[in-house]
Scaffold this motif. Structure first.
Motif, PDB file in Angstrom:
ATOM      1  N   MET A  38       0.822  -1.206   0.000  1.00  0.00           N
ATOM      2  CA  MET A  38       0.000   0.000   0.000  1.00  0.00           C
ATOM      3  C   MET A  38       0.867   1.272   0.000  1.00  0.00           C
ATOM      4  SD  MET A  38      -2.970   1.050   2.697  1.00  0.00           S
ATOM      5  CE  MET A  38      -1.867   1.424   4.043  1.00  0.00           C
ATOM      6  N   VAL A  39       1.911   1.290   0.803  1.00  0.00           N
ATOM      7  CA  VAL A  39       2.762   2.479   0.897  1.00  0.00           C
ATOM      8  C   VAL A  39       3.723   2.540  -0.289  1.00  0.00           C
ATOM      9  CG1 VAL A  39       4.532   3.639   2.278  1.00  0.00           C
ATOM     10  CG2 VAL A  39       2.579   2.579   3.398  1.00  0.00           C
ATOM     11  N   THR A  40       4.389   1.416  -0.584  1.00  0.00           N
ATOM     12  CA  THR A  40       5.422   1.440  -1.622  1.00  0.00           C
ATOM     13  C   THR A  40       4.852   1.746  -3.005  1.00  0.00           C
ATOM     14  OG1 THR A  40       5.274  -0.959  -1.845  1.00  0.00           O
ATOM     15  CG2 THR A  40       6.990  -0.108  -0.404  1.00  0.00           C
ATOM     16  N   GLU A  41       3.636   1.336  -3.280  1.00  0.00           N
ATOM     17  CA  GLU A  41       3.040   1.610  -4.600  1.00  0.00           C
ATOM     18  C   GLU A  41       2.761   3.094  -4.820  1.00  0.00           C
ATOM     19  OE1 GLU A  41      -0.376  -0.910  -4.709  1.00  0.00           O
ATOM     20  OE2 GLU A  41       0.781  -2.648  -5.377  1.00  0.00           O
ATOM     21  N   ARG A  42       2.715   3.851  -3.767  1.00  0.00           N
ATOM     22  CA  ARG A  42       2.443   5.292  -3.880  1.00  0.00           C
ATOM     23  C   ARG A  42       3.725   6.128  -3.971  1.00  0.00           C
ATOM     24  NH1 ARG A  42      -1.779   2.928  -1.964  1.00  0.00           N
ATOM     25  NH2 ARG A  42      -3.865   3.781  -1.890  1.00  0.00           N
ATOM     26  N   LEU A  43       4.860   5.480  -3.851  1.00  0.00           N
ATOM     27  CA  LEU A  43       6.143   6.171  -3.933  1.00  0.00           C
ATOM     28  C   LEU A  43       6.566   6.305  -5.391  1.00  0.00           C
ATOM     29  CD1 LEU A  43       7.985   4.336  -1.030  1.00  0.00           C
ATOM     30  CD2 LEU A  43       7.052   6.647  -0.980  1.00  0.00           C
ATOM     31  N   PRO A  44       7.461   7.232  -5.681  1.00  0.00           N
ATOM     32  CA  PRO A  44       7.974   7.357  -7.048  1.00  0.00           C
ATOM     33  C   PRO A  44       8.696   6.082  -7.488  1.00  0.00           C
ATOM     34  CG  PRO A  44       8.627   9.255  -5.692  1.00  0.00           C
ATOM     35  CD  PRO A  44       7.995   8.259  -4.780  1.00  0.00           C
ATOM     36  N   LYS A  45       8.666   5.818  -8.783  1.00  0.00           N
ATOM     37  CA  LYS A  45       9.260   4.593  -9.338  1.00  0.00           C
ATOM     38  C   LYS A  45      10.718   4.391  -8.935  1.00  0.00           C
ATOM     39  CE  LYS A  45       5.752   2.904 -11.555  1.00  0.00           C
ATOM     40  NZ  LYS A  45       5.075   1.736 -11.028  1.00  0.00           N
ATOM     41  N   PRO A  46      11.568   5.408  -8.973  1.00  0.00           N
ATOM     42  CA  PRO A  46      12.970   5.181  -8.560  1.00  0.00           C
ATOM     43  C   PRO A  46      13.080   4.706  -7.100  1.00  0.00           C
ATOM     44  CG  PRO A  46      12.783   7.267  -9.727  1.00  0.00           C
ATOM     45  CD  PRO A  46      11.394   6.776  -9.507  1.00  0.00           C
ATOM     46  N   VAL A  47      12.254   5.264  -6.246  1.00  0.00           N
ATOM     47  CA  VAL A  47      12.276   4.858  -4.838  1.00  0.00           C
ATOM     48  C   VAL A  47      11.761   3.418  -4.709  1.00  0.00           C
ATOM     49  CG1 VAL A  47      11.357   5.357  -2.528  1.00  0.00           C
ATOM     50  CG2 VAL A  47      12.015   7.234  -4.037  1.00  0.00           C
ATOM     51  N   GLN A  48      10.765   3.061  -5.503  1.00  0.00           N
ATOM     52  CA  GLN A  48      10.246   1.687  -5.490  1.00  0.00           C
ATOM     53  C   GLN A  48      11.336   0.694  -5.883  1.00  0.00           C
ATOM     54  OE1 GLN A  48       6.662   1.088  -7.770  1.00  0.00           O
ATOM     55  NE2 GLN A  48       5.632   2.841  -6.835  1.00  0.00           N
ATOM     56  N   ARG A  49      12.132   1.041  -6.888  1.00  0.00           N
ATOM     57  CA  ARG A  49      13.201   0.142  -7.331  1.00  0.00           C
ATOM     58  C   ARG A  49      14.262  -0.033  -6.238  1.00  0.00           C
ATOM     59  NH1 ARG A  49      11.789   2.281 -12.391  1.00  0.00           N
ATOM     60  NH2 ARG A  49      13.109   4.117 -12.218  1.00  0.00           N
ATOM     61  N   VAL A  50      14.606   1.055  -5.557  1.00  0.00           N
ATOM     62  CA  VAL A  50      15.584   0.979  -4.467  1.00  0.00           C
ATOM     63  C   VAL A  50      15.033   0.114  -3.332  1.00  0.00           C
ATOM     64  CG1 VAL A  50      16.758   2.312  -2.672  1.00  0.00           C
ATOM     65  CG2 VAL A  50      16.731   3.156  -5.021  1.00  0.00           C
ATOM     66  N   LEU A  51      13.773   0.342  -2.977  1.00  0.00           N
ATOM     67  CA  LEU A  51      13.160  -0.462  -1.919  1.00  0.00           C
ATOM     68  C   LEU A  51      13.092  -1.942  -2.298  1.00  0.00           C
ATOM     69  CD1 LEU A  51      10.259   1.783  -0.557  1.00  0.00           C
ATOM     70  CD2 LEU A  51      12.366   1.111   0.602  1.00  0.00           C
ATOM     71  N   ALA A  52      12.839  -2.240  -3.558  1.00  0.00           N
ATOM     72  CA  ALA A  52      12.804  -3.639  -4.020  1.00  0.00           C
ATOM     73  C   ALA A  52      14.162  -4.301  -3.799  1.00  0.00           C
ATOM     74  CB  ALA A  52      12.395  -3.705  -5.480  1.00  0.00           C
ATOM     75  N   LYS A  53      15.240  -3.577  -4.083  1.00  0.00           N
ATOM     76  CA  LYS A  53      16.587  -4.122  -3.870  1.00  0.00           C
ATOM     77  C   LYS A  53      16.866  -4.306  -2.373  1.00  0.00           C
ATOM     78  CE  LYS A  53      17.644  -4.253  -8.173  1.00  0.00           C
ATOM     79  NZ  LYS A  53      17.541  -5.543  -8.841  1.00  0.00           N
ATOM     80  N   VAL A  54      16.425  -3.357  -1.561  1.00  0.00           N
ATOM     81  CA  VAL A  54      16.603  -3.467  -0.107  1.00  0.00           C
ATOM     82  C   VAL A  54      15.853  -4.692   0.410  1.00  0.00           C
ATOM     83  CG1 VAL A  54      16.036  -2.361   2.112  1.00  0.00           C
ATOM     84  CG2 VAL A  54      17.048  -1.012   0.271  1.00  0.00           C
TER      85      VAL A  54
END
Length: 175
Positions: free
Chosen positions: A78-94
């Motif tokens: 719910m939270v991550t889908e509302r973030l900008p795409k670059p931030v989503q990619r960084v979070l996916a790696k984390v």
């Protein structure tokens, strides 16, 4: 090389699915036997409960590993889908790195637990070492390590034919 590694990963995934499924089937047969012997025969069998618990551990760890690969696990986005795409990619790696750390932790300490408890026996099953009951923990952790590394190196594999063979094929028509 990539295709060969993905093929072996597909086989590992299928093994996890089969192991999990057979565990559930075995539990479905063992538990009624325990109930039958207790309430119909009046003498409860001692072995169904500990065996069913071991099978539940098998189902849990191998099923979770397969679910991770298939991307069928629970994820709160719910939270991550509302973030900008670059931030989503960084979070996916984390998240990948954190999953790898957890899987390595489970594998390492699960192995340590097996080794440290191998000399003890299960009360209801004197022939079974306690350490043997914990073997699914490090093995499930190891399969998860393999699937996390596969995801990091080759990307998401949840759309492979071996994973989606039973999904409905939806035909999209132009409007």
């Amino acid at each position: 090389m990539k295709n060969k590694l993905l093929y072996y990963s597909d086989q590992l995934y299928l093994a996890c699915i089969w192991i999990s499924g057979l565990s559930v089937i075995a539990m479905s047969l063992i538990i009624p036997w325990g109930i039958f012997t207790r309430y119909v025969l009046g003498t409860g069998s001692q072995w169904p409960e500990p065996i069913a618990i071991v099978l539940m551990v098998v189902f849990t760890f191998f099923g979770a590993s397969a679910a991770y690969r298939a991307r069928a696990h629970i994820a709160v986005a719910m939270v991550t889908e509302r973030l900008p795409k670059p931030v989503q990619r960084v979070l996916a790696k984390v998240i990948d790195v954190l999953m790898l750390i957890v899987a390595v932790f489970v594998t390492f300490y699960g192995t340590k637990l097996c080794l440290e408890t191998w000399g003890q026996t299960v009360g209801q099953l004197p022939w079974m070492p306690v350490g043997a009951t914990y073997v699914p923990v490090p093995l499930g952790g190891l399969t998860t390590v393999v699937f996390v590394l596969e995801h990091i190196v080759f990307g998401q594999q949840g759309d492979r034919a071996v994973v989606t063979f039973d999904h409905e094929k939806v035909k999209v028509e132009a409007v």
